[in-house]
Design a protein around this motif. Sequence first.
Motif, PDB file in Angstrom:
ATOM      1  N   ASN A  94      29.058  65.806  34.327  1.00 40.62           N
ATOM      2  CA  ASN A  94      28.253  66.986  34.640  1.00 40.62           C
ATOM      3  C   ASN A  94      29.134  68.226  34.647  1.00 40.62           C
ATOM      4  N   GLU A  95      28.872  69.143  33.712  1.00 39.11           N
ATOM      5  CA  GLU A  95      29.438  70.488  33.715  1.00 39.11           C
ATOM      6  C   GLU A  95      30.935  70.545  33.886  1.00 39.11           C
ATOM      7  N   SER A  96      31.647  69.737  33.145  1.00 35.36           N
ATOM      8  CA  SER A  96      33.102  69.770  33.214  1.00 35.36           C
ATOM      9  C   SER A  96      33.665  70.776  32.220  1.00 35.36           C
ATOM     10  N   GLN A  97      34.933  71.131  32.428  1.00 40.14           N
ATOM     11  CA  GLN A  97      35.554  72.219  31.689  1.00 40.14           C
ATOM     12  C   GLN A  97      35.680  71.899  30.205  1.00 40.14           C
ATOM     13  N   ILE A  98      35.326  72.871  29.378  1.00 37.31           N
ATOM     14  CA  ILE A  98      35.354  72.729  27.929  1.00 37.31           C
ATOM     15  C   ILE A  98      36.439  73.583  27.299  1.00 37.31           C
ATOM     16  N   TRP A  99      36.593  74.801  27.786  1.00 35.51           N
ATOM     17  CA  TRP A  99      37.202  75.852  26.972  1.00 35.51           C
ATOM     18  C   TRP A  99      38.716  75.832  26.964  1.00 35.51           C
ATOM     19  N   ASP A 100      39.394  75.307  27.965  1.00 33.46           N
ATOM     20  CA  ASP A 100      40.857  75.358  27.988  1.00 33.46           C
ATOM     21  C   ASP A 100      41.472  74.596  26.825  1.00 33.46           C
ATOM     22  N   ASP A 101      40.947  73.422  26.549  1.00 32.68           N
ATOM     23  CA  ASP A 101      41.469  72.611  25.447  1.00 32.68           C
ATOM     24  C   ASP A 101      40.337  71.711  24.963  1.00 32.68           C
ATOM     25  N   GLU A 102      39.707  72.107  23.879  1.00 34.04           N
ATOM     26  CA  GLU A 102      38.546  71.369  23.385  1.00 34.04           C
ATOM     27  C   GLU A 102      38.905  69.938  23.017  1.00 34.04           C
ATOM     28  N   GLN A 103      40.117  69.722  22.500  1.00 39.73           N
ATOM     29  CA  GLN A 103      40.485  68.377  22.066  1.00 39.73           C
ATOM     30  C   GLN A 103      40.613  67.426  23.241  1.00 39.73           C
ATOM     31  N   VAL A 104      41.172  67.909  24.349  1.00 40.28           N
ATOM     32  CA  VAL A 104      41.251  67.080  25.561  1.00 40.28           C
ATOM     33  C   VAL A 104      39.851  66.704  26.022  1.00 40.28           C
ATOM     34  N   TYR A 105      38.959  67.675  26.021  1.00 40.96           N
ATOM     35  CA  TYR A 105      37.569  67.442  26.420  1.00 40.96           C
ATOM     36  C   TYR A 105      36.901  66.412  25.516  1.00 40.96           C
ATOM     37  N   ARG A 106      37.074  66.569  24.218  1.00 43.01           N
ATOM     38  CA  ARG A 106      36.475  65.630  23.270  1.00 43.01           C
ATOM     39  C   ARG A 106      37.061  64.229  23.430  1.00 43.01           C
ATOM     40  N   ASP A 107      38.361  64.150  23.605  1.00 43.85           N
ATOM     41  CA  ASP A 107      39.007  62.836  23.759  1.00 43.85           C
ATOM     42  C   ASP A 107      38.500  62.118  25.006  1.00 43.85           C
ATOM     43  N   TRP A 108      38.323  62.869  26.083  1.00 50.17           N
ATOM     44  CA  TRP A 108      37.825  62.299  27.339  1.00 50.17           C
ATOM     45  C   TRP A 108      36.424  61.737  27.156  1.00 50.17           C
ATOM     46  N   LEU A 109      35.542  62.523  26.542  1.00 53.54           N
ATOM     47  CA  LEU A 109      34.174  62.059  26.307  1.00 53.54           C
ATOM     48  C   LEU A 109      34.141  60.886  25.332  1.00 53.54           C
ATOM     49  N   ALA A 110      34.928  60.966  24.268  1.00 56.29           N
ATOM     50  CA  ALA A 110      34.936  59.888  23.267  1.00 56.29           C
ATOM     51  C   ALA A 110      35.427  58.586  23.881  1.00 56.29           C
ATOM     52  N   ASP A 111      36.418  58.681  24.761  1.00 52.28           N
ATOM     53  CA  ASP A 111      36.942  57.489  25.425  1.00 52.28           C
ATOM     54  C   ASP A 111      35.866  56.837  26.288  1.00 52.28           C
ATOM     55  N   MET A 112      35.127  57.638  27.046  1.00 57.56           N
ATOM     56  CA  MET A 112      34.082  57.087  27.905  1.00 57.56           C
ATOM     57  C   MET A 112      32.912  56.546  27.089  1.00 57.56           C
ATOM     58  N   LYS A 113      32.517  57.272  26.044  1.00 56.66           N
ATOM     59  CA  LYS A 113      31.403  56.787  25.231  1.00 56.66           C
ATOM     60  C   LYS A 113      31.757  55.459  24.579  1.00 56.66           C
ATOM     61  N   SER A 114      32.979  55.354  24.066  1.00 56.39           N
ATOM     62  CA  SER A 114      33.414  54.100  23.460  1.00 56.39           C
ATOM     63  C   SER A 114      33.384  52.964  24.472  1.00 56.39           C
ATOM     64  N   ALA A 115      33.788  53.251  25.706  1.00 57.05           N
ATOM     65  CA  ALA A 115      33.787  52.229  26.755  1.00 57.05           C
ATOM     66  C   ALA A 115      32.376  51.744  27.040  1.00 57.05           C
ATOM     67  N   VAL A 116      31.428  52.677  27.210  1.00 57.38           N
ATOM     68  CA  VAL A 116      30.042  52.306  27.485  1.00 57.38           C
ATOM     69  C   VAL A 116      29.460  51.482  26.343  1.00 57.38           C
ATOM     70  N   LYS A 117      29.686  51.939  25.126  1.00 57.86           N
ATOM     71  CA  LYS A 117      29.137  51.234  23.969  1.00 57.86           C
ATOM     72  C   LYS A 117      29.736  49.838  23.832  1.00 57.86           C
ATOM     73  N   SER A 118      30.964  49.649  24.283  1.00 59.45           N
ATOM     74  CA  SER A 118      31.601  48.334  24.181  1.00 59.45           C
ATOM     75  C   SER A 118      30.968  47.313  25.110  1.00 59.45           C
ATOM     76  N   ILE A 119      30.319  47.790  26.174  1.00 59.52           N
ATOM     77  CA  ILE A 119      29.731  46.908  27.183  1.00 59.52           C
ATOM     78  C   ILE A 119      28.240  46.718  26.974  1.00 59.52           C
ATOM     79  N   ASP A 120      27.537  47.785  26.615  1.00 58.37           N
ATOM     80  CA  ASP A 120      26.077  47.767  26.610  1.00 58.37           C
ATOM     81  C   ASP A 120      25.542  47.137  25.333  1.00 58.37           C
ATOM     82  N   ILE A 121      25.149  45.873  25.412  1.00 55.70           N
ATOM     83  CA  ILE A 121      24.626  45.196  24.222  1.00 55.70           C
ATOM     84  C   ILE A 121      23.241  45.702  23.854  1.00 55.70           C
TER      85      ILE A 121
END
Length: 678
Positions: free
Chosen positions: A495-522
């Motif tokens: 929810n409403e976490s920081q985007i603008w300081d470093d977009e790549q860090v933000y994207r990596d964080w979200l991509a890591d979590m999305k990959s984790a969820v998708k790995s579990i949720d059949i």
Amino acid sequence: MFRKSIYCGIVFLLLFSTLFAGGAVANNSTTVTTNSAEREPMNTEVHSIDGTNVLYQYGEPVPSFDTWTQEEPSRSYLSLDGKWKFSMDPDKQGMNEKWYAKEFNDANWQSEKVPGSWDLYDTPDFGTYDGSNFGVGSAFYDGDAWFRTHFSLDANWKNQFVKLHFLGVNYRAWVYVNGHFVGEHEGGNTPFSLNVSKYVQPGKDNVIAVRVNRRADFDSYTSPDAKPVTNDTELPYKPVDYWRYAGITRSVYLEATSQVTVSKILTSTGDHTLTTKVVVYNHGDKQAHRQLVVNPGNQTGGKQQSREITLKPGEVKVVSFDFTIPNAAYWSPESPTLYKVTASLFKGKGQGKQNGKDSVDDSLSTNYGMRTIAVEGSKLTLNGDQLFLKGLNWHEETAENGKSMTIEEYDTELNHVLNVNANFIRNSHYNRHPYVYDFSDKNGIMVLDDVDNMWLDTKQEALQTSSYGLSRSLVLSMAWNQINHPSVIMWSLQNESQIWDDEQVYRDWLADMKSAVKSIDIQNRPVTWASGSSWDPAYDLADVIGLNEYFGYFYQEDKDLGTTLDAVHRNHPNKPILITENGTWAHIEDELKHGDSTQSGTEEWQSAKFLNHWNQVTDPSRLSYMAGYTFWVLKDYKTRLGYNKQINGISTMGLMRFDNEEPRLIYETFKDAKNPLE
């Protein structure tokens, strides 16, 4: 009135990022040293076993928590809810004086109810709008506190696999059984389970001691110059806009099974099909032969199947079954039909159900519903039909019991959702008690589940992704624990976490979590998050675009919402858009409650603001890509963030009051707003 309105909701857009997300406030913060541990204490891992990903914590597969209410006849249970001994530990004497020891004398400690929130143990007028005592009482105690309880076990618990289940302890817990440390948990809204087999003593007196810690939000709750207190690895890591209730806030129970046990059943459905993946664990020290029998449930038309398995000591296997369930009806809000799948283990080869109940070594059941949820182009669909989610955000608390709500209180809260003709709730900003998902399954409420990733800045996002891993652990636990609930249709990552300081860090964080969820949720549910920006640079990673918007309240004008939605759609034409938050506050003072709809703070103004946004979202020209609208918020809620102290730290943005759930005008206005697809 500016201060009241600017803080009443959640942080939005770059306009406010400096104020709330690391600017002037953060520069004056009192910062707790980052946790010295290299990673979160549960040691959360995903193991691929027989082609299925299994969630592990504390070195073992995470078991099912369905047994909090669905007790299995092959297992033994002991509820530990009731009166526990309690003591605050402001000087951190507990460890040095061994308050965890079995023989420690806690006779002089006070007795308090578990589950419970220590915030309500001794806080004058906690549930009222009277702010004269704000900052006084146990609600403002932070740091260490200890809980202790005695219990005894029957002799039949001997040589069993015994697990100690906590449905919620906030924020951090260290657990001891008979003086032995058995595990640490971090995260106040996620159930956890500890293997206590070698620590409990059947036939004797046993003692559980739990040390609980909550970080302070501020160095003072009454000073006008109060400074925020932060911890870079905690979630949330800084003060946020809700009340972080402390203590053993949800139920605790012991569960004993055979050494060879069904840890978890994973389900996924299609058009009259059911796939189950049964996680079987040999906790014992001997090789075991079992027959596994899985029944897809009464009235499904499906036939049970069986398989013989052999497990080495300590081995985990995942056994998959595919069923045809020709008589099953689809789960939907209009017809929330549920079925129960049961997995049973029988001792020895060639033995089965015909040998009678006494031969069952272990069994586990879980409810499921036959339904599909998907993104089809710019539409969100349920069972192949387009959805429009008329929803509510809500917080898990009542004036009387804080976070430790009774079943009757949950029924009251969630029946309000049904009464205002909503079909959807967003569990902002954390996982809920298991009862919430059960209620939603049975009553046809669709759910967006959420975790504690609120208002992270770039530094904390980087720490979570690169090393500490609590963000990943929480989303994995969310997907694993709620996987079988048909009501849960989407996962939210933050929810409403920081985007603008470093977009790549933000994207990596979200991509890591999305990959984790998708790995579990059949079931492959859609993934989203509640962004504070209409121009989130990671929206391409989302399955559904989630947008918190407060046009005409925090920024710009009400009429700018529609054109903004059109622009977001042009940028992401193949993604549904969900308004994850929108709302306004209202006065509580009798003389100010009512007036002209253009007068800020009146109930008429609150209702008019809602209708203005609702009408733009549900405009027929936008229904091809709008997945829904979620109002902020069902009921007024408590916060320690620092605003509205004069009314006891309560945000007045709800359909109802906090103290007595008296409806506002917006309650009926929202109720009368017709779902455009109905």
